[in-house]
Design a protein around this motif. Structure first.
Motif, PDB file in Angstrom:
ATOM      1  N   CYS A   2       0.837  -1.206   0.000  1.00 48.74           N
ATOM      2  CA  CYS A   2       0.000   0.000   0.000  1.00 48.74           C
ATOM      3  C   CYS A   2       0.870   1.253   0.000  1.00 48.74           C
ATOM      4  O   CYS A   2       0.626   2.187  -0.772  1.00 48.74           O
ATOM      5  CB  CYS A   2      -0.933  -0.025   1.207  1.00 48.74           C
ATOM      6  N   ASP A   3       1.911   1.293   0.825  1.00 48.56           N
ATOM      7  CA  ASP A   3       2.826   2.434   0.862  1.00 48.56           C
ATOM      8  C   ASP A   3       3.584   2.555  -0.463  1.00 48.56           C
ATOM      9  O   ASP A   3       3.818   3.660  -0.950  1.00 48.56           O
ATOM     10  CB  ASP A   3       3.818   2.298   2.005  1.00 48.56           C
ATOM     11  N   ALA A   4       3.971   1.431  -1.047  1.00 48.42           N
ATOM     12  CA  ALA A   4       4.674   1.454  -2.333  1.00 48.42           C
ATOM     13  C   ALA A   4       3.767   2.019  -3.433  1.00 48.42           C
ATOM     14  O   ALA A   4       4.221   2.794  -4.281  1.00 48.42           O
ATOM     15  CB  ALA A   4       5.149   0.050  -2.705  1.00 48.42           C
ATOM     16  N   ARG A   5       2.496   1.651  -3.403  1.00 51.61           N
ATOM     17  CA  ARG A   5       1.546   2.200  -4.387  1.00 51.61           C
ATOM     18  C   ARG A   5       1.355   3.695  -4.183  1.00 51.61           C
ATOM     19  O   ARG A   5       1.284   4.463  -5.152  1.00 51.61           O
ATOM     20  CB  ARG A   5       0.202   1.473  -4.303  1.00 51.61           C
ATOM     21  N   LEU A   6       1.288   4.147  -2.940  1.00 54.78           N
ATOM     22  CA  LEU A   6       1.145   5.569  -2.657  1.00 54.78           C
ATOM     23  C   LEU A   6       2.369   6.347  -3.143  1.00 54.78           C
ATOM     24  O   LEU A   6       2.240   7.406  -3.763  1.00 54.78           O
ATOM     25  CB  LEU A   6       0.913   5.808  -1.165  1.00 54.78           C
ATOM     26  N   LEU A   7       3.549   5.835  -2.878  1.00 57.88           N
ATOM     27  CA  LEU A   7       4.774   6.466  -3.350  1.00 57.88           C
ATOM     28  C   LEU A   7       4.767   6.556  -4.877  1.00 57.88           C
ATOM     29  O   LEU A   7       5.082   7.597  -5.457  1.00 57.88           O
ATOM     30  CB  LEU A   7       5.987   5.674  -2.875  1.00 57.88           C
ATOM     31  N   THR A   8       4.386   5.471  -5.531  1.00 56.17           N
ATOM     32  CA  THR A   8       4.328   5.427  -6.993  1.00 56.17           C
ATOM     33  C   THR A   8       3.340   6.454  -7.533  1.00 56.17           C
ATOM     34  O   THR A   8       3.661   7.220  -8.452  1.00 56.17           O
ATOM     35  CB  THR A   8       3.955   4.005  -7.457  1.00 56.17           C
ATOM     36  N   SER A   9       2.146   6.487  -6.970  1.00 57.50           N
ATOM     37  CA  SER A   9       1.136   7.448  -7.415  1.00 57.50           C
ATOM     38  C   SER A   9       1.588   8.881  -7.201  1.00 57.50           C
ATOM     39  O   SER A   9       1.359   9.753  -8.052  1.00 57.50           O
ATOM     40  CB  SER A   9      -0.194   7.208  -6.686  1.00 57.50           C
ATOM     41  N   SER A  10       2.249   9.144  -6.082  1.00 56.62           N
ATOM     42  CA  SER A  10       2.749  10.494  -5.798  1.00 56.62           C
ATOM     43  C   SER A  10       3.761  10.926  -6.844  1.00 56.62           C
ATOM     44  O   SER A  10       3.701  12.043  -7.367  1.00 56.62           O
ATOM     45  CB  SER A  10       3.375  10.549  -4.406  1.00 56.62           C
ATOM     46  N   ALA A  11       4.699  10.054  -7.153  1.00 57.52           N
ATOM     47  CA  ALA A  11       5.724  10.378  -8.145  1.00 57.52           C
ATOM     48  C   ALA A  11       5.095  10.647  -9.504  1.00 57.52           C
ATOM     49  O   ALA A  11       5.402  11.653 -10.163  1.00 57.52           O
ATOM     50  CB  ALA A  11       6.732   9.235  -8.247  1.00 57.52           C
ATOM     51  N   LEU A  12       4.229   9.764  -9.925  1.00 58.54           N
ATOM     52  CA  LEU A  12       3.601   9.922 -11.240  1.00 58.54           C
ATOM     53  C   LEU A  12       2.776  11.201 -11.308  1.00 58.54           C
ATOM     54  O   LEU A  12       2.760  11.883 -12.338  1.00 58.54           O
ATOM     55  CB  LEU A  12       2.737   8.708 -11.564  1.00 58.54           C
ATOM     56  N   GLY A  13       2.109  11.550 -10.214  1.00 55.47           N
ATOM     57  CA  GLY A  13       1.322  12.774 -10.175  1.00 55.47           C
ATOM     58  C   GLY A  13       2.185  14.012 -10.333  1.00 55.47           C
ATOM     59  O   GLY A  13       1.860  14.922 -11.096  1.00 55.47           O
ATOM     60  N   VAL A  14       3.309  14.043  -9.632  1.00 52.37           N
ATOM     61  CA  VAL A  14       4.213  15.186  -9.715  1.00 52.37           C
ATOM     62  C   VAL A  14       4.775  15.317 -11.136  1.00 52.37           C
ATOM     63  O   VAL A  14       4.919  16.413 -11.659  1.00 52.37           O
ATOM     64  CB  VAL A  14       5.357  15.055  -8.680  1.00 52.37           C
ATOM     65  N   TRP A  15       5.074  14.188 -11.762  1.00 50.15           N
ATOM     66  CA  TRP A  15       5.689  14.208 -13.084  1.00 50.15           C
ATOM     67  C   TRP A  15       4.667  14.301 -14.221  1.00 50.15           C
ATOM     68  O   TRP A  15       5.044  14.322 -15.385  1.00 50.15           O
ATOM     69  CB  TRP A  15       6.538  12.970 -13.289  1.00 50.15           C
ATOM     70  N   GLY A  16       3.377  14.301 -13.905  1.00 53.61           N
ATOM     71  CA  GLY A  16       2.362  14.367 -14.945  1.00 53.61           C
ATOM     72  C   GLY A  16       2.260  13.102 -15.771  1.00 53.61           C
ATOM     73  O   GLY A  16       1.898  13.142 -16.944  1.00 53.61           O
ATOM     74  N   LEU A  17       2.570  11.960 -15.157  1.00 54.65           N
ATOM     75  CA  LEU A  17       2.519  10.674 -15.853  1.00 54.65           C
ATOM     76  C   LEU A  17       1.364   9.811 -15.348  1.00 54.65           C
ATOM     77  O   LEU A  17       1.468   8.588 -15.282  1.00 54.65           O
ATOM     78  CB  LEU A  17       3.855   9.925 -15.691  1.00 54.65           C
ATOM     79  N   GLY A  18       0.257  10.456 -15.014  1.00 55.04           N
ATOM     80  CA  GLY A  18      -0.906   9.728 -14.504  1.00 55.04           C
ATOM     81  C   GLY A  18      -1.481   8.726 -15.480  1.00 55.04           C
ATOM     82  O   GLY A  18      -2.198   7.820 -15.081  1.00 55.04           O
ATOM     83  N   GLY A  19      -1.128   8.829 -16.734  1.00 56.26           N
ATOM     84  CA  GLY A  19      -1.641   7.899 -17.740  1.00 56.26           C
ATOM     85  C   GLY A  19      -1.168   6.470 -17.568  1.00 56.26           C
ATOM     86  O   GLY A  19      -1.744   5.555 -18.147  1.00 56.26           O
TER      87      GLY A  19
END
Length: 161
Positions: free
Chosen positions: A49-66
């Protein structure tokens, strides 16, 4: 008033976790200077769960939500393998920006045993994780031996459409 202690599954767990993620974000860059998030996590199933949150945070900052859904699936599978096969109590999860459209997800652990893709039998409950990673990343994954263990990684590419 003191901060509430982190307790998984409680309504107060998000704030301390975000603080931990924020610290990792502020301090982390890849060895080559590219942006990266990194976090040490206990080698337990709940850490996915923490790994998924970290991943989502990074992708959000970088604009890679796709690629967020795929990335969350891949990091979960990499964490699951580490929880099952690694040694010691902690693993290191990293999300690295490889270039404008590519993100690398990685889990480092202290086991020198390299993962291998295998075909799980129809009745087996386990053994499909790397096949999922293989399919989602179009074969762009691997494992790098380290003096102290290994790092298993997977690259996801965002469509430029």
């Amino acid at each position: 008033m003191p901060e509430p202690a982190f307790a998984a599954g409680t309504a107060t767990s998000a704030r301390p976790l975000m603080n931990r993620v924020g610290l990792a974000i502020a301090e982390a860059t890849a060895d080559d200077g590219r942006p990266a998030y990194s976090m040490s996590l206990p080698r337990i199933a709940e850490s996915a769960c923490d790994a998924r949150l970290l991943t989502s945070s990074a992708l959000g900052v970088w604009g890679l939500g796709g690629v967020e859904d795929e990335a969350r699936l891949v990091i979960t599978e990499l964490m699951s393998n580490a929880v099952t096969h690694a040694r010691r109590d902690y693993v290191r999860v990293s999300v690295m920006r490889r270039d404008l459209l590519v993100v690398r997800l990685a889990v480092a652990d202290f086991s020198r045993d390299l993962p291998r893709l295998r075909a799980a039998g129809a009745e087996e409950e386990r053994g499909r994780g790397l096949a999922i990673v293989e399919a989602v990343t179009a074969g762009r994954w691997g494992a790098e031996p380290r003096r102290w263990g290994k790092q298993v990684w997977a690259d996801l590419e965002m469509s430029d459409e």
